[in-house]
Write an enzyme that holds these catalytic residues in place. Structure first.
Site, PDB file in Angstrom:
ATOM      1  N   ASP A 320       0.833  -1.190   0.000  1.00 34.64           N
ATOM      2  CA  ASP A 320       0.000   0.000   0.000  1.00 34.64           C
ATOM      3  C   ASP A 320       0.877   1.253   0.000  1.00 34.64           C
ATOM      4  O   ASP A 320       1.869   1.326   0.729  1.00 34.64           O
ATOM      5  CB  ASP A 320      -0.883  -0.041   1.251  1.00 34.64           C
ATOM      6  CG  ASP A 320      -1.842   1.118   1.328  1.00 34.64           C
ATOM      7  OD1 ASP A 320      -2.697   1.235   0.432  1.00 34.64           O
ATOM      8  OD2 ASP A 320      -1.748   1.912   2.288  1.00 34.64           O
ATOM      9  N   GLU A 356       1.605  -0.408  -5.106  1.00 29.27           N
ATOM     10  CA  GLU A 356       0.693   0.689  -5.420  1.00 29.27           C
ATOM     11  C   GLU A 356       1.609   1.903  -5.578  1.00 29.27           C
ATOM     12  O   GLU A 356       2.114   2.426  -4.581  1.00 29.27           O
ATOM     13  CB  GLU A 356      -0.315   0.911  -4.302  1.00 29.27           C
ATOM     14  CG  GLU A 356      -1.285   2.034  -4.611  1.00 29.27           C
ATOM     15  CD  GLU A 356      -2.213   2.358  -3.438  1.00 29.27           C
ATOM     16  OE1 GLU A 356      -3.387   2.681  -3.691  1.00 29.27           O
ATOM     17  OE2 GLU A 356      -1.746   2.301  -2.282  1.00 29.27           O
TER      18      GLU A 356
END
Length: 624
Positions: A320, A356
């Site tokens: 993330d 990401e």
């Protein structure tokens, strides 16, 4: 020095790093929550340790740290705050936010009763190391563990919402029908609610607010690591890999007004990034940023990744806000120490690594820069494909580039590193892309201000739920076209659970706090026609190596044709109104005919004519 608890013949050795503390205590808790404090000793490198005789597997414990208290200088020592060991492999219960967890030192608030306790765990038997279970051009299936099975009629009620439920035969059968290569579990590490959610009657549902990088949240895995390990084994037996979504960019202690739970109380100056004046850096939008390239933090991250590979057989990780892993003082560096160490680590080097590639910090958008060995979420794919099917002008070239692996972004590699997706947990569901032009997030309690404002979505003439058969048919048609686009795209593809059968979140594009029917997948209301379409696409992709390929395509391998079967010329590529084209693989003759217009069309290919309805894709495989 090995951090965390180490079980020995006569007891357990506990080791914690806290170089600026003046004193640390190991706090042991009995069955009645009575506390026994053992002072720890410090070595020259800042590690504190104690031998706890007679303490073994199952013991519950925490830490307390004393030292200078000056939050403006990054010093938060407060012996009234019970802390979770960063290396604790389990907690005895879930975290629950309480304002007292953030009380300043000196207010006399002891937080022991408010905090979960770490649990001393015995190592599971060693697992044989195997190559990751993953097809580089396969389907990654994004799953929020709790909501995935909370309403599944075939899963026993007591098991619903848990990691164990993912191994249920009915779940595995569904995954196999989609030819899922790997499921990607949204965060399973123990997390805490953001402080603003309680007064709104909400809780954190997604889990992107971790406190521990080792312990699994007991709400998702009542049996802890063994439950994850057994589920991974069952999925591996079915040929399905498991990827964990890891959040190393921040932790649940948040900004200067947040709770003191673990890292902050042990050494905030080392674990978190700070401005020159001592303020916490916030490149995450959550209040704090982990100093991922501090040597001790790198060890913590690498140790936790190895833990899940060695103890549970995890095939890979999605990171993330990935730029946090490569942030140095001067900004993002793809050669940052942590990124290099992950690639070089003998346990991690062959794992699936997905970034990401953006955060909100300076220079935070790094799509295409993570380098060899990394796959990257491709939001350019999401936006361009949505804009094409929305009917935006001048999108034919972008559509073709995204369909074939985004060579403009990943063309420096022999193979595309794109993870193609049209919808993810963060944003509209795939069905809502075709039903809502605007976000509808009032249920989040922030007056609709949260979530993305620009979604490149459309509503087919009516905003939101509509029972007009024509509107419903148009939306179903568009969802099918979007699914066809995804399954025909080169590189890895990602589908969020439920998008294969038209799930809706009622227009909420930021359902992070909706642990309820807004987010839970309703298996009884599946759109069976859309689901059958997804299953057929999955079967075709599994058979067609061309669709599953990852090599960057060249003109020698494919031809781009217009409806008449002639090569698209420069003028047609530049035609702002063009919404039709065909991609044909020269070697096999497989053709993908795309009709983004509102009228049916016949494509005249070398192998014959192909009828394509309005706003649809047809795939033609020549007779063998």
């Amino acid at each position: 020095m090995t951090p965390g608890p180490t079980v020995q013949a006569q007891g357990t050795r506990f080791t914690v790093w806290s170089p600026d503390a003046s004193q640390l205590w190991l706090c042991l808790f009995d069955a009645q929550d009575r506390e026994t404090r053992l002072p720890m000793l410090r070595d020259a490198e800042g590690y504190w340790h104690v031998e706890a005789a007679g303490v073994g597997v199952g013991a519950r414990y925490g830490l307390r740290a004393d030292g200078h208290y000056d939050p403006g200088a990054g010093l938060w020592f407060d012996p009234d705050k019970l802390l979770i060991d960063p290396y604790a492999q389990a907690t005895d219960r879930a975290f629950v936010y309480d304002p007292l967890l953030a009380a300043p030192r000196g207010e006399g608030v002891d937080t022991a009763s408010l905090m979960p306790k770490g649990v001393v765990m015995d190592a599971l038997p060693p697992m044989p190391m195997a190559s990751p279970c993953f097809d580089p051009g396969g389907l990654v299936y994004e799953v929020q563990v709790r909501g995935f099975t909370m309403l599944h009629p075939d899963v026993p009620e007591a098991q619903r919402g848990t990691i164990a439920a993912l191994a249920h035969p009915a779940v595995i059968a569904h995954l196999k029908a989609l030819h899922v290569s790997a499921i990607e579990l949204m965060p399973i590490n123990a997390w805490i609610d953001e402080r603003h959610l309680g007064p709104l009657g909400l809780t954190n549902y997604w889990g992107y607010n971790p406190v521990s990088y080792f312990a699994i949240d007991p709400r998702l895995a009542p049996d802890g690591l063994a439950e994850l390990r057994n589920t991974v084994a069952a999925l591996h037996e079915a040929g399905i890999g498991v990827i964990l979504d890891m959040v190393y960019n921040h932790d649940g202690e948040s900004d200067a007004l947040g709770p003191t739970l673990s890292l902050r109380g042990l050494d905030a100056r080392s674990y978190f990034r700070h401005e020159a004046d001592g303020r916490l850096i916030n490149d995450t939008g959550t209040g704090n940023s982990i100093a991922c390239n501090h040597p001790v933090v790198r060890c913590l991250i690498l140790d936790s990744l190895r833990h899940f590979v060695e103890q549970a057989g995890i095939d890979g990780f999605r990171f993330d806000l990935g730029p946090a892993l490569g942030r140095m003082e001067h900004g993002f560096d793809p050669a940052a120490p942590l990124l290099q160490e992950i690639r070089a680590d003998p346990v991690l080097a062959d794992r699936i690594l997905i970034a990401e590639p953006w955060d909100i910090g300076p220079g935070g958008y790094q799509l295409g820069r993570f380098g060899e060995g990394w796959l990257e979420w491709n939001d350019r794919y999401r936006d361009d494909m949505r804009r094409f099917w929305r009917g935006d002008a001048g999108m034919i070239g972008a559509f073709a580039t995204r369909l074939t692996g985004s060579s403009d972004i990943f063309g420096g590699s022999a193979a595309t590193r794109s993870v193609n997706f049209l919808a993810a947990h963060d944003g509209f569901t795939l069905a809502d892309v075709t039903a809502y032009e605007q976000r509808h997030n009032n249920a989040n309690g922030e007056n609709g201000r949260d979530g993305h404002g620009e979604n490149f979505s459309w509503n087919n003439g009516v905003e939101g739920a509509c029972y007009d058969p024509q509107v419903q048919a148009a939306r179903q048609r568009d969802v099918k076209a979007l699914l066809s686009t995804l399954f025909c795209s080169r590189g890895a593809i990602m589908l969020t659970a439920g998008d294969e059968f038209g799930r809706s979140q009622q227009g909420n594009n930021n359902a992070y706090a909706q642990d309820n029917a807004i987010s839970w997948i309703d298996w009884t209301r599946r759109d069976r026609e859309v689901e059958a379409h997804a299953f057929a696409l999955a079967a075709l992709r599994a058979e067609a190596a061309e669709l599953r390929g990852t090599a960057i395509l060249s003109d020698a391998g494919v031809e781009w044709l217009n409806e008449d079967g002639r090569p698209l010329d420069a003028g047609q590529w530049e035609d702002m109104d063009r919404k039709r084209l065909a991609l044909r693989y020269r070697a096999s003759g497989l053709a993908i005919c795309v009709n983004g217009s509102d009228a049916a069309c016949q494509f005249h290919l070398p192998d014959g004519a192909v009828e394509v309805p309005a706003r649809a894709i047809e795939i033609r495989r020549p007779a063998r």
